[in-house]
Scaffold this motif. Structure first.
Motif, PDB file in Angstrom:
ATOM      1  N   ASP A   1      19.910 -91.179  -9.305  1.00 55.49           N
ATOM      2  CA  ASP A   1      20.732 -92.375  -9.097  1.00 55.49           C
ATOM      3  C   ASP A   1      21.117 -92.462  -7.620  1.00 55.49           C
ATOM      4  O   ASP A   1      22.258 -92.178  -7.233  1.00 55.49           O
ATOM      5  CB  ASP A   1      21.982 -92.328  -9.977  1.00 55.49           C
TER       6      ASP A   1
ATOM      7  N   GLU B   1      12.829 -91.850  -8.059  1.00 53.01           N
ATOM      8  CA  GLU B   1      12.346 -90.687  -8.793  1.00 53.01           C
ATOM      9  C   GLU B   1      11.734 -89.693  -7.832  1.00 53.01           C
ATOM     10  O   GLU B   1      11.166 -90.068  -6.802  1.00 53.01           O
ATOM     11  CB  GLU B   1      11.291 -91.093  -9.828  1.00 53.01           C
TER      12      GLU B   1
ATOM     13  N   PRO C   1      14.610 -88.419 -12.461  1.00 53.08           N
ATOM     14  CA  PRO C   1      15.263 -89.670 -12.083  1.00 53.08           C
ATOM     15  C   PRO C   1      16.515 -89.371 -11.265  1.00 53.08           C
ATOM     16  O   PRO C   1      17.279 -88.452 -11.597  1.00 53.08           O
ATOM     17  CB  PRO C   1      15.602 -90.314 -13.428  1.00 53.08           C
TER      18      PRO C   1
ATOM     19  N   GLU D   1      19.318 -98.636  -5.765  1.00 51.88           N
ATOM     20  CA  GLU D   1      20.091 -97.404  -5.926  1.00 51.88           C
ATOM     21  C   GLU D   1      19.494 -96.508  -7.001  1.00 51.88           C
ATOM     22  O   GLU D   1      20.209 -95.828  -7.743  1.00 51.88           O
ATOM     23  CB  GLU D   1      21.541 -97.727  -6.256  1.00 51.88           C
ATOM     24  N   ALA D   2      18.182 -96.453  -7.057  1.00 53.26           N
ATOM     25  CA  ALA D   2      17.510 -95.593  -8.024  1.00 53.26           C
ATOM     26  C   ALA D   2      16.140 -95.195  -7.490  1.00 53.26           C
ATOM     27  O   ALA D   2      15.452 -95.998  -6.854  1.00 53.26           O
ATOM     28  CB  ALA D   2      17.355 -96.299  -9.378  1.00 53.26           C
TER      29      ALA D   2
ATOM     30  N   ARG E   1      28.691 -95.115  -1.353  1.00 50.65           N
ATOM     31  CA  ARG E   1      29.138 -96.395  -1.913  1.00 50.65           C
ATOM     32  C   ARG E   1      30.550 -96.769  -1.460  1.00 50.65           C
ATOM     33  O   ARG E   1      30.945 -97.930  -1.555  1.00 50.65           O
ATOM     34  CB  ARG E   1      29.094 -96.340  -3.443  1.00 50.65           C
TER      35      ARG E   1
ATOM     36  N   LYS F   1      18.922 -82.879  -6.913  1.00 54.36           N
ATOM     37  CA  LYS F   1      19.302 -84.090  -7.643  1.00 54.36           C
ATOM     38  C   LYS F   1      20.827 -84.256  -7.640  1.00 54.36           C
ATOM     39  O   LYS F   1      21.343 -85.357  -7.366  1.00 54.36           O
ATOM     40  CB  LYS F   1      18.778 -84.020  -9.083  1.00 54.36           C
TER      41      LYS F   1
ATOM     42  N   SER G   1      25.143 -90.187  -2.820  1.00 50.33           N
ATOM     43  CA  SER G   1      25.032 -91.607  -3.139  1.00 50.33           C
ATOM     44  C   SER G   1      26.371 -92.188  -3.562  1.00 50.33           C
ATOM     45  O   SER G   1      26.752 -93.292  -3.136  1.00 50.33           O
ATOM     46  CB  SER G   1      23.997 -91.816  -4.249  1.00 50.33           C
ATOM     47  N   ARG G   2      27.103 -91.446  -4.380  1.00 46.01           N
ATOM     48  CA  ARG G   2      28.415 -91.930  -4.804  1.00 46.01           C
ATOM     49  C   ARG G   2      29.370 -92.034  -3.612  1.00 46.01           C
ATOM     50  O   ARG G   2      30.189 -92.956  -3.529  1.00 46.01           O
ATOM     51  CB  ARG G   2      28.987 -91.022  -5.890  1.00 46.01           C
TER      52      ARG G   2
ATOM     53  N   GLU H   1      22.880 -87.272  -5.605  1.00 49.48           N
ATOM     54  CA  GLU H   1      23.734 -88.202  -6.344  1.00 49.48           C
ATOM     55  C   GLU H   1      25.187 -88.102  -5.899  1.00 49.48           C
ATOM     56  O   GLU H   1      25.905 -89.116  -5.877  1.00 49.48           O
ATOM     57  CB  GLU H   1      23.578 -87.961  -7.844  1.00 49.48           C
TER      58      GLU H   1
ATOM     59  N   ASN I   1      19.485 -94.336  -3.606  1.00 48.55           N
ATOM     60  CA  ASN I   1      18.445 -94.980  -2.825  1.00 48.55           C
ATOM     61  C   ASN I   1      17.406 -93.941  -2.428  1.00 48.55           C
ATOM     62  O   ASN I   1      17.737 -92.790  -2.127  1.00 48.55           O
ATOM     63  CB  ASN I   1      19.063 -95.622  -1.584  1.00 48.55           C
TER      64      ASN I   1
END
Length: 412
Positions: A197, A334, A195, A331-332, A379, A368, A375-376, A372, A199
Protein backbone atom coordinates in the motif's frame (compact mmCIF):
# COMPACT_ATOMS: atom_id res chain seq x y z
CA UNK A 1 19.43 48.37 -41.02
CA UNK A 2 19.14 46.11 -38.04
CA UNK A 3 16.17 43.82 -37.86
CA UNK A 4 13.78 44.63 -35.02
CA UNK A 5 14.29 42.56 -31.88
CA UNK A 6 11.70 39.86 -31.58
CA UNK A 7 10.81 38.78 -28.08
CA UNK A 8 9.73 35.20 -27.68
CA UNK A 9 7.64 34.04 -24.77
CA UNK A 10 8.63 30.72 -23.23
CA UNK A 11 5.89 28.23 -22.71
CA UNK A 12 4.85 28.39 -19.05
CA UNK A 13 5.61 25.36 -16.93
CA UNK A 14 2.66 23.20 -16.06
CA UNK A 15 1.92 22.26 -12.46
CA UNK A 16 4.00 19.09 -12.50
CA UNK A 17 6.95 20.81 -14.17
CA UNK A 18 6.78 23.49 -11.47
CA UNK A 19 7.03 20.79 -8.80
CA UNK A 20 10.05 19.32 -10.56
CA UNK A 21 11.68 22.75 -10.82
CA UNK A 22 11.04 23.39 -7.13
CA UNK A 23 12.73 20.15 -6.04
CA UNK A 24 15.45 20.81 -3.47
CA UNK A 25 18.69 19.12 -4.59
CA UNK A 26 19.96 16.49 -2.17
CA UNK A 27 16.54 15.98 -0.60
CA UNK A 28 13.77 13.40 -0.93
CA UNK A 29 10.72 14.01 -3.12
CA UNK A 30 7.81 16.06 -1.85
CA UNK A 31 4.36 14.70 -1.00
CA UNK A 32 2.64 15.14 -4.41
CA UNK A 33 5.10 12.80 -6.15
CA UNK A 34 3.68 9.93 -4.10
CA UNK A 35 0.00 10.93 -4.00
CA UNK A 36 -0.96 12.95 -7.07
CA UNK A 37 -2.96 10.97 -9.69
CA UNK A 38 -1.72 13.23 -12.50
CA UNK A 39 1.90 12.58 -11.56
CA UNK A 40 1.16 8.86 -11.45
CA UNK A 41 -0.20 9.03 -15.01
CA UNK A 42 2.92 10.89 -16.11
CA UNK A 43 5.04 8.22 -14.37
CA UNK A 44 3.37 5.61 -16.54
CA UNK A 45 3.77 7.61 -19.74
CA UNK A 46 7.33 8.83 -19.33
CA UNK A 47 8.95 6.19 -17.13
CA UNK A 48 7.04 2.93 -17.24
CA UNK A 49 6.06 2.92 -20.93
CA UNK A 50 9.41 4.37 -22.03
CA UNK A 51 11.82 1.92 -20.37
CA UNK A 52 12.58 -1.78 -20.54
CA UNK A 53 11.29 -4.14 -17.82
CA UNK A 54 12.29 -7.63 -16.80
CA UNK A 55 9.07 -9.60 -17.14
CA UNK A 56 10.17 -13.11 -16.22
CA UNK A 57 12.74 -15.85 -16.66
CA UNK A 58 12.03 -17.71 -19.88
CA UNK A 59 11.87 -21.01 -18.00
CA UNK A 60 8.27 -20.11 -17.02
CA UNK A 61 7.28 -20.87 -20.64
CA UNK A 62 9.57 -23.81 -21.50
CA UNK A 63 7.49 -25.46 -24.26
CA UNK A 64 5.96 -24.33 -27.56
CA UNK A 65 2.44 -23.09 -26.87
CA UNK A 66 3.16 -22.16 -23.25
CA UNK A 67 1.84 -18.79 -22.14
CA UNK A 68 1.42 -16.64 -19.05
CA UNK A 69 -0.41 -13.36 -18.55
CA UNK A 70 1.39 -10.59 -16.67
CA UNK A 71 -0.38 -7.50 -15.36
CA UNK A 72 1.63 -4.28 -15.23
CA UNK A 73 -0.07 -1.05 -14.16
CA UNK A 74 -3.21 -0.88 -16.35
CA UNK A 75 -1.86 -3.28 -18.97
CA UNK A 76 -2.08 -7.05 -19.38
CA UNK A 77 0.67 -8.76 -21.37
CA UNK A 78 0.56 -12.27 -22.80
CA UNK A 79 4.01 -13.87 -22.82
CA UNK A 80 4.13 -16.86 -25.19
CA UNK A 81 6.50 -19.31 -26.76
CA UNK A 82 5.61 -19.97 -30.39
CA UNK A 83 5.92 -23.25 -32.29
CA UNK A 84 9.41 -22.29 -33.50
CA UNK A 85 10.57 -21.57 -29.94
CA UNK A 86 10.59 -17.78 -30.23
CA UNK A 87 9.27 -15.68 -27.35
CA UNK A 88 6.54 -13.11 -27.97
CA UNK A 89 4.80 -10.52 -25.82
CA UNK A 90 1.43 -9.10 -26.83
CA UNK A 91 -1.18 -6.88 -25.23
CA UNK A 92 -4.18 -8.88 -24.08
CA UNK A 93 -6.59 -6.78 -26.18
CA UNK A 94 -8.71 -8.03 -29.06
CA UNK A 95 -8.23 -5.80 -32.12
CA UNK A 96 -11.98 -5.77 -32.66
CA UNK A 97 -13.63 -4.38 -29.53
CA UNK A 98 -10.83 -4.59 -26.97
CA UNK A 99 -11.96 -7.62 -24.99
CA UNK A 100 -9.36 -9.79 -23.28
CA UNK A 101 -8.53 -12.63 -25.65
CA UNK A 102 -6.69 -14.72 -23.05
CA UNK A 103 -8.88 -15.44 -20.04
CA UNK A 104 -6.61 -17.88 -18.19
CA UNK A 105 -3.53 -16.80 -16.19
CA UNK A 106 -1.26 -19.43 -17.73
CA UNK A 107 -1.30 -22.66 -19.70
CA UNK A 108 -0.57 -24.06 -23.15
CA UNK A 109 -2.55 -23.13 -26.25
CA UNK A 110 -2.14 -23.13 -30.01
CA UNK A 111 -4.42 -20.11 -30.31
CA UNK A 112 -6.33 -17.51 -28.30
CA UNK A 113 -10.04 -17.14 -29.10
CA UNK A 114 -11.71 -13.91 -28.05
CA UNK A 115 -14.78 -14.84 -25.95
CA UNK A 116 -16.74 -11.88 -27.36
CA UNK A 117 -16.87 -12.44 -31.14
CA UNK A 118 -14.49 -15.38 -31.59
CA UNK A 119 -11.66 -13.60 -33.37
CA UNK A 120 -8.82 -16.11 -33.21
CA UNK A 121 -5.11 -15.33 -32.78
CA UNK A 122 -2.07 -17.55 -33.04
CA UNK A 123 0.34 -17.70 -30.12
CA UNK A 124 2.60 -15.36 -32.08
CA UNK A 125 -0.18 -12.74 -32.09
CA UNK A 126 -1.20 -13.10 -35.75
CA UNK A 127 -4.93 -12.93 -36.46
CA UNK A 128 -5.96 -16.32 -37.87
CA UNK A 129 -9.73 -15.92 -38.19
CA UNK A 130 -12.32 -13.15 -37.94
CA UNK A 131 -15.75 -14.56 -38.57
CA UNK A 132 -18.21 -12.91 -40.95
CA UNK A 133 -15.95 -9.97 -41.78
CA UNK A 134 -16.15 -8.49 -45.33
CA UNK A 135 -13.97 -9.81 -48.16
CA UNK A 136 -11.73 -6.75 -48.20
CA UNK A 137 -10.87 -7.17 -44.48
CA UNK A 138 -7.12 -7.74 -44.03
CA UNK A 139 -6.29 -10.10 -41.19
CA UNK A 140 -2.61 -9.21 -41.39
CA UNK A 141 -3.42 -5.66 -40.27
CA UNK A 142 -5.23 -6.73 -37.13
CA UNK A 143 -2.91 -8.97 -35.15
CA UNK A 144 -2.50 -8.46 -31.43
CA UNK A 145 -0.39 -5.44 -30.56
CA UNK A 146 3.16 -6.70 -30.11
CA UNK A 147 5.65 -5.42 -27.57
CA UNK A 148 9.39 -5.34 -28.12
CA UNK A 149 11.10 -8.36 -26.58
CA UNK A 150 14.69 -9.18 -25.73
CA UNK A 151 15.82 -12.45 -24.14
CA UNK A 152 19.24 -12.18 -22.51
CA UNK A 153 20.78 -14.86 -20.28
CA UNK A 154 17.34 -16.38 -19.79
CA UNK A 155 15.75 -13.09 -18.77
CA UNK A 156 12.79 -11.78 -20.77
CA UNK A 157 12.62 -8.02 -21.16
CA UNK A 158 9.78 -6.05 -22.71
CA UNK A 159 9.26 -2.45 -23.80
CA UNK A 160 5.95 -0.73 -24.47
CA UNK A 161 7.64 2.09 -26.39
CA UNK A 162 6.99 2.49 -30.10
CA UNK A 163 10.74 3.01 -30.58
CA UNK A 164 12.48 1.26 -27.67
CA UNK A 165 15.61 2.53 -25.97
CA UNK A 166 18.92 1.10 -27.14
CA UNK A 167 19.45 -2.14 -25.22
CA UNK A 168 23.03 -2.93 -26.28
CA UNK A 169 24.81 -1.73 -23.12
CA UNK A 170 22.33 -3.68 -21.00
CA UNK A 171 22.82 -6.82 -23.06
CA UNK A 172 26.61 -6.61 -22.90
CA UNK A 173 26.67 -6.07 -19.15
CA UNK A 174 24.18 -8.88 -18.49
CA UNK A 175 26.42 -11.29 -20.42
CA UNK A 176 29.35 -10.17 -18.26
CA UNK A 177 27.40 -10.54 -15.01
CA UNK A 178 24.37 -12.85 -15.04
CA UNK A 179 26.07 -14.84 -17.79
CA UNK A 180 28.94 -15.76 -15.46
CA UNK A 181 26.39 -17.01 -12.94
CA UNK A 182 24.72 -19.29 -15.49
CA UNK A 183 21.35 -17.57 -15.52
CA UNK A 184 20.80 -18.66 -19.11
CA UNK A 185 20.66 -22.24 -17.79
CA UNK A 186 18.64 -21.52 -14.69
CA UNK A 187 15.05 -22.21 -13.71
CA UNK A 188 12.52 -20.63 -11.39
CA UNK A 189 12.41 -22.30 -7.98
CA UNK A 190 9.80 -19.97 -6.49
CA UNK A 191 7.86 -16.76 -7.13
CA UNK A 192 6.20 -14.60 -4.52
CA UNK A 193 4.21 -11.39 -5.00
CA UNK A 194 3.89 -8.80 -2.24
CA UNK A 195 1.10 -6.21 -2.51
CA UNK A 196 2.24 -2.91 -1.01
CA UNK A 197 0.00 0.00 0.00
CA UNK A 198 2.37 2.66 -1.30
CA UNK A 199 3.36 4.52 -4.43
CA UNK A 200 5.77 2.45 -6.50
CA UNK A 201 8.61 4.98 -6.09
CA UNK A 202 8.64 4.55 -2.32
CA UNK A 203 9.21 0.81 -2.86
CA UNK A 204 12.02 1.35 -5.36
CA UNK A 205 13.71 4.03 -3.26
CA UNK A 206 13.72 1.65 -0.31
CA UNK A 207 15.30 -1.10 -2.40
CA UNK A 208 18.17 0.93 -3.85
CA UNK A 209 19.60 2.13 -0.51
CA UNK A 210 21.10 0.14 2.35
CA UNK A 211 21.19 2.94 4.91
CA UNK A 212 18.19 1.18 6.46
CA UNK A 213 19.72 -2.31 6.35
CA UNK A 214 21.37 -2.17 9.78
CA UNK A 215 18.32 -1.10 11.82
CA UNK A 216 15.61 -2.68 9.63
CA UNK A 217 17.17 -5.94 8.39
CA UNK A 218 19.14 -7.62 11.20
CA UNK A 219 19.03 -10.99 9.39
CA UNK A 220 20.45 -9.58 6.15
CA UNK A 221 23.03 -7.55 8.04
CA UNK A 222 24.45 -10.66 9.75
CA UNK A 223 25.88 -11.87 6.44
CA UNK A 224 25.96 -8.97 3.92
CA UNK A 225 28.65 -6.31 4.28
CA UNK A 226 26.64 -3.82 2.20
CA UNK A 227 25.01 -2.72 5.44
CA UNK A 228 28.29 -0.87 6.06
CA UNK A 229 29.45 2.25 4.18
CA UNK A 230 31.42 1.26 1.07
CA UNK A 231 34.69 2.74 2.30
CA UNK A 232 34.51 0.46 5.35
CA UNK A 233 34.31 -2.76 3.34
CA UNK A 234 37.08 -2.11 0.83
CA UNK A 235 39.27 -4.82 2.39
CA UNK A 236 36.43 -7.35 2.28
CA UNK A 237 35.70 -6.44 -1.32
CA UNK A 238 39.37 -6.88 -2.27
CA UNK A 239 39.41 -10.36 -0.71
CA UNK A 240 36.23 -11.24 -2.61
CA UNK A 241 37.68 -10.15 -5.94
CA UNK A 242 40.85 -12.14 -5.27
CA UNK A 243 38.79 -15.29 -4.62
CA UNK A 244 36.74 -14.70 -7.80
CA UNK A 245 39.91 -14.23 -9.83
CA UNK A 246 41.44 -17.40 -8.34
CA UNK A 247 38.41 -19.31 -9.66
CA UNK A 248 39.28 -18.07 -13.15
CA UNK A 249 36.12 -15.94 -13.31
CA UNK A 250 35.89 -12.32 -14.35
CA UNK A 251 32.48 -11.07 -13.23
CA UNK A 252 31.81 -7.76 -14.89
CA UNK A 253 30.64 -4.53 -13.36
CA UNK A 254 29.80 -1.22 -14.91
CA UNK A 255 27.95 2.01 -14.35
CA UNK A 256 25.75 2.97 -17.27
CA UNK A 257 23.07 4.58 -15.13
CA UNK A 258 21.80 7.26 -17.48
CA UNK A 259 18.63 9.01 -18.47
CA UNK A 260 16.98 8.26 -21.79
CA UNK A 261 18.15 11.56 -23.31
CA UNK A 262 20.69 9.62 -25.42
CA UNK A 263 18.13 6.92 -26.26
CA UNK A 264 19.92 4.31 -24.11
CA UNK A 265 18.61 2.16 -21.31
CA UNK A 266 20.06 2.55 -17.82
CA UNK A 267 21.98 -0.23 -16.06
CA UNK A 268 24.37 -0.33 -13.12
CA UNK A 269 26.10 -3.52 -11.97
CA UNK A 270 28.30 -3.60 -8.89
CA UNK A 271 29.82 -6.22 -6.62
CA UNK A 272 30.14 -6.36 -2.85
CA UNK A 273 31.36 -8.84 -0.28
CA UNK A 274 29.67 -11.06 2.21
CA UNK A 275 31.28 -11.19 5.64
CA UNK A 276 34.24 -13.55 6.19
CA UNK A 277 33.17 -17.18 6.17
CA UNK A 278 29.80 -16.47 4.55
CA UNK A 279 29.34 -18.31 1.27
CA UNK A 280 25.90 -17.18 0.14
CA UNK A 281 22.72 -15.38 1.14
CA UNK A 282 21.41 -17.88 3.68
CA UNK A 283 20.48 -17.78 7.35
CA UNK A 284 23.90 -18.96 8.52
CA UNK A 285 25.94 -18.30 5.37
CA UNK A 286 26.12 -21.97 4.36
CA UNK A 287 25.40 -23.12 0.76
CA UNK A 288 21.80 -23.30 -0.40
CA UNK A 289 21.97 -25.11 -3.74
CA UNK A 290 24.30 -26.42 -6.40
CA UNK A 291 26.83 -23.99 -7.83
CA UNK A 292 25.79 -22.17 -11.00
CA UNK A 293 27.48 -21.02 -14.18
CA UNK A 294 31.25 -20.82 -14.09
CA UNK A 295 31.51 -21.14 -10.32
CA UNK A 296 33.38 -24.22 -9.06
CA UNK A 297 33.46 -22.82 -5.52
CA UNK A 298 32.01 -19.92 -3.54
CA UNK A 299 33.74 -16.55 -3.77
CA UNK A 300 31.88 -14.95 -0.87
CA UNK A 301 30.49 -12.20 -3.04
CA UNK A 302 27.32 -10.79 -4.53
CA UNK A 303 26.65 -9.04 -7.83
CA UNK A 304 23.80 -6.54 -7.76
CA UNK A 305 22.22 -5.12 -10.93
CA UNK A 306 19.87 -2.14 -11.23
CA UNK A 307 18.13 -1.93 -14.61
CA UNK A 308 15.70 0.49 -16.20
CA UNK A 309 14.10 1.79 -13.03
CA UNK A 310 11.87 -1.18 -12.10
CA UNK A 311 14.05 -4.30 -12.44
CA UNK A 312 16.72 -5.44 -10.00
CA UNK A 313 18.85 -8.59 -9.96
CA UNK A 314 20.93 -10.26 -7.23
CA UNK A 315 23.47 -12.93 -8.16
CA UNK A 316 24.97 -15.44 -5.71
CA UNK A 317 27.17 -18.37 -6.71
CA UNK A 318 24.40 -20.90 -6.01
CA UNK A 319 21.16 -19.01 -6.66
CA UNK A 320 19.77 -15.77 -7.99
CA UNK A 321 17.02 -13.27 -7.26
CA UNK A 322 14.90 -11.12 -9.56
CA UNK A 323 13.07 -8.17 -8.00
CA UNK A 324 10.26 -6.64 -10.06
CA UNK A 325 8.41 -3.45 -9.06
CA UNK A 326 4.95 -3.05 -10.57
CA UNK A 327 2.74 0.07 -10.25
CA UNK A 328 -0.88 -0.73 -9.41
CA UNK A 329 -2.24 2.77 -8.75
CA UNK A 330 -1.18 6.06 -7.29
CA UNK A 331 -0.86 4.53 -3.80
CA UNK A 332 -0.48 0.85 -4.58
CA UNK A 333 2.20 -1.35 -6.11
CA UNK A 334 3.55 -4.89 -6.07
CA UNK A 335 6.96 -6.39 -5.53
CA UNK A 336 7.50 -9.75 -7.19
CA UNK A 337 10.44 -11.90 -6.06
CA UNK A 338 11.71 -14.70 -8.28
CA UNK A 339 14.22 -17.25 -6.97
CA UNK A 340 16.48 -18.92 -9.56
CA UNK A 341 18.54 -22.10 -9.25
CA UNK A 342 20.49 -24.20 -11.74
CA UNK A 343 18.20 -25.92 -14.23
CA UNK A 344 19.37 -29.36 -13.03
CA UNK A 345 18.89 -28.65 -9.32
CA UNK A 346 16.11 -30.69 -7.68
CA UNK A 347 14.01 -29.46 -4.79
CA UNK A 348 14.49 -31.62 -1.71
CA UNK A 349 17.69 -33.09 -3.16
CA UNK A 350 19.95 -30.21 -4.20
CA UNK A 351 18.21 -27.49 -2.22
CA UNK A 352 15.79 -27.10 0.66
CA UNK A 353 12.91 -24.82 -0.32
CA UNK A 354 12.47 -23.21 3.11
CA UNK A 355 16.19 -22.48 3.47
CA UNK A 356 16.46 -21.16 -0.08
CA UNK A 357 13.64 -18.67 0.36
CA UNK A 358 14.19 -17.73 4.02
CA UNK A 359 16.44 -14.66 3.80
CA UNK A 360 14.67 -12.71 1.08
CA UNK A 361 11.24 -13.64 2.42
CA UNK A 362 12.15 -12.25 5.85
CA UNK A 363 13.80 -9.20 4.30
CA UNK A 364 10.87 -8.44 2.00
CA UNK A 365 8.33 -8.85 4.79
CA UNK A 366 10.33 -6.23 6.66
CA UNK A 367 10.57 -4.00 3.58
CA UNK A 368 6.82 -4.17 2.99
CA UNK A 369 6.20 -2.97 6.55
CA UNK A 370 8.80 -0.19 6.27
CA UNK A 371 7.46 1.07 2.94
CA UNK A 372 3.88 1.14 4.20
CA UNK A 373 4.96 2.97 7.39
CA UNK A 374 6.61 5.55 5.14
CA UNK A 375 3.59 5.79 2.86
CA UNK A 376 1.29 6.52 5.79
CA UNK A 377 3.70 9.19 7.00
CA UNK A 378 4.04 10.83 3.59
CA UNK A 379 0.24 11.24 3.46
CA UNK A 380 0.49 13.77 6.29
CA UNK A 381 -0.13 17.36 5.20
CA UNK A 382 2.81 18.29 7.43
CA UNK A 383 5.33 15.96 5.77
CA UNK A 384 8.53 17.70 4.65
CA UNK A 385 11.29 15.72 2.90
CA UNK A 386 14.62 15.53 4.65
CA UNK A 387 18.19 15.40 3.32
CA UNK A 388 19.50 12.24 1.67
CA UNK A 389 22.22 10.54 3.76
CA UNK A 390 25.61 9.62 2.22
CA UNK A 391 24.71 5.90 2.33
CA UNK A 392 21.61 6.70 0.25
CA UNK A 393 23.67 7.74 -2.77
CA UNK A 394 21.80 5.34 -5.04
CA UNK A 395 18.47 6.74 -3.90
CA UNK A 396 19.68 10.26 -4.62
CA UNK A 397 20.77 9.20 -8.07
CA UNK A 398 17.45 7.43 -8.66
CA UNK A 399 15.48 10.54 -7.67
CA UNK A 400 17.50 12.75 -10.01
CA UNK A 401 17.07 10.20 -12.81
CA UNK A 402 13.33 10.01 -12.22
CA UNK A 403 12.86 13.79 -12.21
CA UNK A 404 14.72 14.07 -15.50
CA UNK A 405 12.58 11.33 -17.06
CA UNK A 406 9.23 12.88 -16.15
CA UNK A 407 10.45 16.31 -17.30
CA UNK A 408 10.66 15.21 -20.93
CA UNK A 409 7.65 14.29 -23.06
CA UNK A 410 7.71 11.00 -24.92
CA UNK A 411 9.88 11.37 -27.99
CA UNK A 412 11.90 14.25 -26.50
Amino acid sequence: MLAPEIKTREKPLDRIDQLVAAHRPGYALTRPFYMDPEIYERDLERVFFRHWHCLAHESVIPNPGDFEVFKLASEAVILTRAKDGTVHAMLNLCRHRGAEVCTKPKGNAKAFVCPYHAWTYGNDGALKAARLMPKDFKREDHGLKKLHVRVVEGLVFISFAKEPLDFSEVENLLHATAGQYGWGKAKVAHRQTYPVDANWKLAVENYVECYHCGPAHPEYSETHALEQPLHMIEELNAKMEARTCALGIDVGSGDHWQTSRNNKEAIHAFRYALYDGVKTGSKDGSPLSTLMGRFSDFDGGVTSIHLGGTSFLVCYADHGMIYRFIPRGVEACEMELIWLVDEKAEAGVDYDFDKLTWLWTVTTDEDKAIIEHTSRGVRSHFYEPGPIAPMEQNELRYINWYLDEISRPVGA
